[in-house]
Design a protein around this motif. Structure first.
Motif, mmCIF file in Angstrom:
data_model
loop_
_atom_site.group_PDB
_atom_site.id
_atom_site.type_symbol
_atom_site.label_atom_id
_atom_site.label_comp_id
_atom_site.label_asym_id
_atom_site.label_seq_id
_atom_site.Cartn_x
_atom_site.Cartn_y
_atom_site.Cartn_z
ATOM 1 N N GLN A 3 0.854 -1.187 0.000
ATOM 2 C CA GLN A 3 0.000 0.000 0.000
ATOM 3 C C GLN A 3 0.886 1.232 0.000
ATOM 4 O O GLN A 3 1.718 1.428 0.886
ATOM 5 C CB GLN A 3 -0.925 0.036 1.218
ATOM 6 N N PHE A 4 0.706 2.060 -1.003
ATOM 7 C CA PHE A 4 1.516 3.275 -1.158
ATOM 8 C C PHE A 4 0.747 4.477 -0.645
ATOM 9 O O PHE A 4 -0.419 4.690 -0.987
ATOM 10 C CB PHE A 4 1.865 3.483 -2.627
ATOM 11 N N ILE A 5 1.417 5.285 0.199
ATOM 12 C CA ILE A 5 0.845 6.550 0.688
ATOM 13 C C ILE A 5 1.840 7.652 0.366
ATOM 14 O O ILE A 5 2.964 7.677 0.881
ATOM 15 C CB ILE A 5 0.562 6.516 2.211
ATOM 16 N N GLY A 6 1.439 8.546 -0.535
ATOM 17 C CA GLY A 6 2.338 9.605 -0.982
ATOM 18 C C GLY A 6 2.262 10.855 -0.129
ATOM 19 O O GLY A 6 1.181 11.273 0.285
ATOM 20 N N ALA A 7 3.415 11.462 0.125
ATOM 21 C CA ALA A 7 3.502 12.683 0.923
ATOM 22 C C ALA A 7 4.042 13.827 0.074
ATOM 23 O O ALA A 7 4.675 13.605 -0.968
ATOM 24 C CB ALA A 7 4.419 12.462 2.123
ATOM 25 N N THR A 8 3.801 15.057 0.519
ATOM 26 C CA THR A 8 4.308 16.233 -0.205
ATOM 27 C C THR A 8 4.875 17.282 0.752
ATOM 28 O O THR A 8 4.973 18.452 0.413
ATOM 29 C CB THR A 8 3.183 16.880 -1.043
ATOM 30 N N PHE A 9 5.269 16.865 1.941
ATOM 31 C CA PHE A 9 5.653 17.836 2.969
ATOM 32 C C PHE A 9 6.945 18.579 2.639
ATOM 33 O O PHE A 9 7.169 19.692 3.125
ATOM 34 C CB PHE A 9 5.776 17.156 4.343
ATOM 35 N N ILE A 10 7.805 17.997 1.794
ATOM 36 C CA ILE A 10 9.058 18.692 1.464
ATOM 37 C C ILE A 10 8.756 19.982 0.697
ATOM 38 O O ILE A 10 9.474 20.979 0.846
ATOM 39 C CB ILE A 10 10.009 17.767 0.678
ATOM 40 N N ASP A 11 7.705 19.979 -0.112
ATOM 41 C CA ASP A 11 7.315 21.215 -0.805
ATOM 42 C C ASP A 11 7.045 22.343 0.178
ATOM 43 O O ASP A 11 7.298 23.515 -0.121
ATOM 44 C CB ASP A 11 6.052 20.980 -1.644
ATOM 45 N N ASN A 12 6.524 22.005 1.338
ATOM 46 C CA ASN A 12 6.181 23.031 2.327
ATOM 47 C C ASN A 12 7.420 23.718 2.885
ATOM 48 O O ASN A 12 7.344 24.856 3.352
ATOM 49 C CB ASN A 12 5.383 22.418 3.481
ATOM 50 N N SER A 13 8.552 23.037 2.840
ATOM 51 C CA SER A 13 9.774 23.583 3.444
ATOM 52 C C SER A 13 10.416 24.663 2.590
ATOM 53 O O SER A 13 11.154 25.503 3.106
ATOM 54 C CB SER A 13 10.787 22.459 3.696
ATOM 55 N N ASP A 14 10.154 24.651 1.286
ATOM 56 C CA ASP A 14 10.793 25.641 0.413
ATOM 57 C C ASP A 14 9.832 26.226 -0.620
ATOM 58 O O ASP A 14 10.262 26.756 -1.644
ATOM 59 C CB ASP A 14 11.995 25.025 -0.310
ATOM 60 N N LEU A 46 -3.229 16.100 -4.070
ATOM 61 C CA LEU A 46 -3.483 16.873 -2.852
ATOM 62 C C LEU A 46 -4.269 16.057 -1.834
ATOM 63 O O LEU A 46 -3.997 16.122 -0.628
ATOM 64 C CB LEU A 46 -4.243 18.161 -3.202
ATOM 65 N N GLU A 47 -5.230 15.281 -2.323
ATOM 66 C CA GLU A 47 -6.014 14.434 -1.414
ATOM 67 C C GLU A 47 -5.152 13.316 -0.827
ATOM 68 O O GLU A 47 -5.282 12.971 0.348
ATOM 69 C CB GLU A 47 -7.220 13.850 -2.150
ATOM 70 N N THR A 76 -4.125 12.377 3.130
ATOM 71 C CA THR A 76 -4.153 11.048 3.742
ATOM 72 C C THR A 76 -2.873 10.804 4.533
ATOM 73 O O THR A 76 -2.902 10.268 5.644
ATOM 74 C CB THR A 76 -4.300 9.966 2.650
ATOM 75 N N PHE A 77 -1.747 11.223 3.957
ATOM 76 C CA PHE A 77 -0.477 11.100 4.684
ATOM 77 C C PHE A 77 -0.507 11.951 5.951
ATOM 78 O O PHE A 77 -0.108 11.495 7.032
ATOM 79 C CB PHE A 77 0.686 11.528 3.793
ATOM 80 N N ASP A 78 -0.965 13.185 5.822
ATOM 81 C CA ASP A 78 -0.980 14.099 6.966
ATOM 82 C C ASP A 78 -1.823 13.553 8.123
ATOM 83 O O ASP A 78 -1.510 13.782 9.292
ATOM 84 C CB ASP A 78 -1.520 15.467 6.542
ATOM 85 N N LYS A 79 -2.883 12.831 7.786
ATOM 86 C CA LYS A 79 -3.775 12.278 8.814
ATOM 87 C C LYS A 79 -3.252 10.962 9.398
ATOM 88 O O LYS A 79 -3.803 10.468 10.386
ATOM 89 C CB LYS A 79 -5.164 12.046 8.220
#
Length: 264
Positions: free
Chosen positions: A130-141, A221-222, A226-229
């Protein structure tokens, strides 16, 4: 010269002088009108430019706009908003959860070392992935590469689970994965160039259009939500039966850790 001629000449001279003064006056009036008109145009242009700049400043970014779009989930997904991505044989008894951010350098190291073993295990039915994708690195820069790559992975998943896994491996490969400080995945052309190394995606017009049109931007984005939660705080993270598995560095370490997790 007669008095009559002298007076006539003087009158003619005065008339010519009057006409010249009127001509100069008209010329000066025209010049003033042009200056005023030019100034008005300049002011209007400046006001228009300022207005346009303000409008552009207030215009939502592509990703802010994507959040308001209708959700399009890729094929081969499940659950609410299509954010459940499970790959593998349905009769596999266990599911390995894998949390990754496309820009994450440690994820790249993990994929380069262990990714092939993961694929072999999934193909063999040892477990499902099961793959859960994150995007938090974008938030850093204030970047976009994590989101953009996740959207492109959605386009690959729409083609097939196999294309998804191959494309994910290509994104994380030593040849293609950029330094974390370089947001190269924000560039669609770079993502498509990497996709040329995946047989199912090369020259695939539907895949290319989905990447360029941002078809799966809202889905990305959705997925990120899911990752954030999930409560997971970093990537890569592996879980089985809700229990975290320490990230292994070699195929042998990975197999040992997975076998232990499979036993419960």
């Amino acid at each position: 010269m007669s008095v009559r001629n002298s007076q006539s000449n003087k009158a003619a001279a005065r008339e010519r002088l009057r006409q010249e003064r009127e001509r100069q006056a008209r010329k000066e009036k025209t010049r003033r009108q042009l200056v005023v008109a030019g100034s008005v145009v300049g002011v209007l242009a400046l006001a228009g430019g300022i207005g346009y700049a303000v409008m552009q400043m207030n215009k939502p970014s592509a990703w802010e706009a994507a959040a308001d779009k209708n959700l399009v989930a890729p094929k081969n997904t499940e659950g609410k908003d299509g954010t459940t991505v499970v790959i593998g044989k349905k009769d596999a008894k266990k599911t390995l959860e894998l949390y990754e951010d496309a820009r994450c350098p440690i994820c790249a190291t993990f994929e380069q070392a262990v990714g092939e073993q993961v694929k072999k295990d999934v193909d063999a039915g040892k477990y499902r992935l099961q793959f859960i994708g994150a995007t938090f690195i974008d938030n850093s820069d204030n970047g976009e590469g994590s989101k953009n790559a996740l959207s492109a992975l959605g386009a690959a998943l729409d083609v097939s689970p196999e294309a998804f896994l191959e494309y994910k491996a290509a994104l994380y490969s030593k040849e293609n994965h950029p330094e974390e400080s370089k947001d190269k995945f924000a560039d669609d052309s770079y993502l498509l160039k990497i996709a040329d190394g995946v047989a199912a995606l090369k020259s695939n017009a539907a895949f290319q259009k989905a990447v360029q049109d941002g078809t799966y931007d809202k889905w990305a984005l959705e997925m990120s939500k899911t990752f954030d939660k999930s409560g997971v705080e970093g990537t890569p993270t592996l879980k089985m039966d809700g229990k975290k598995i320490e990230t292994p560095q070699t195929p042998a370490q990975y197999t040992e850790a997975i076998d232990k997790a499979l036993k419960g």
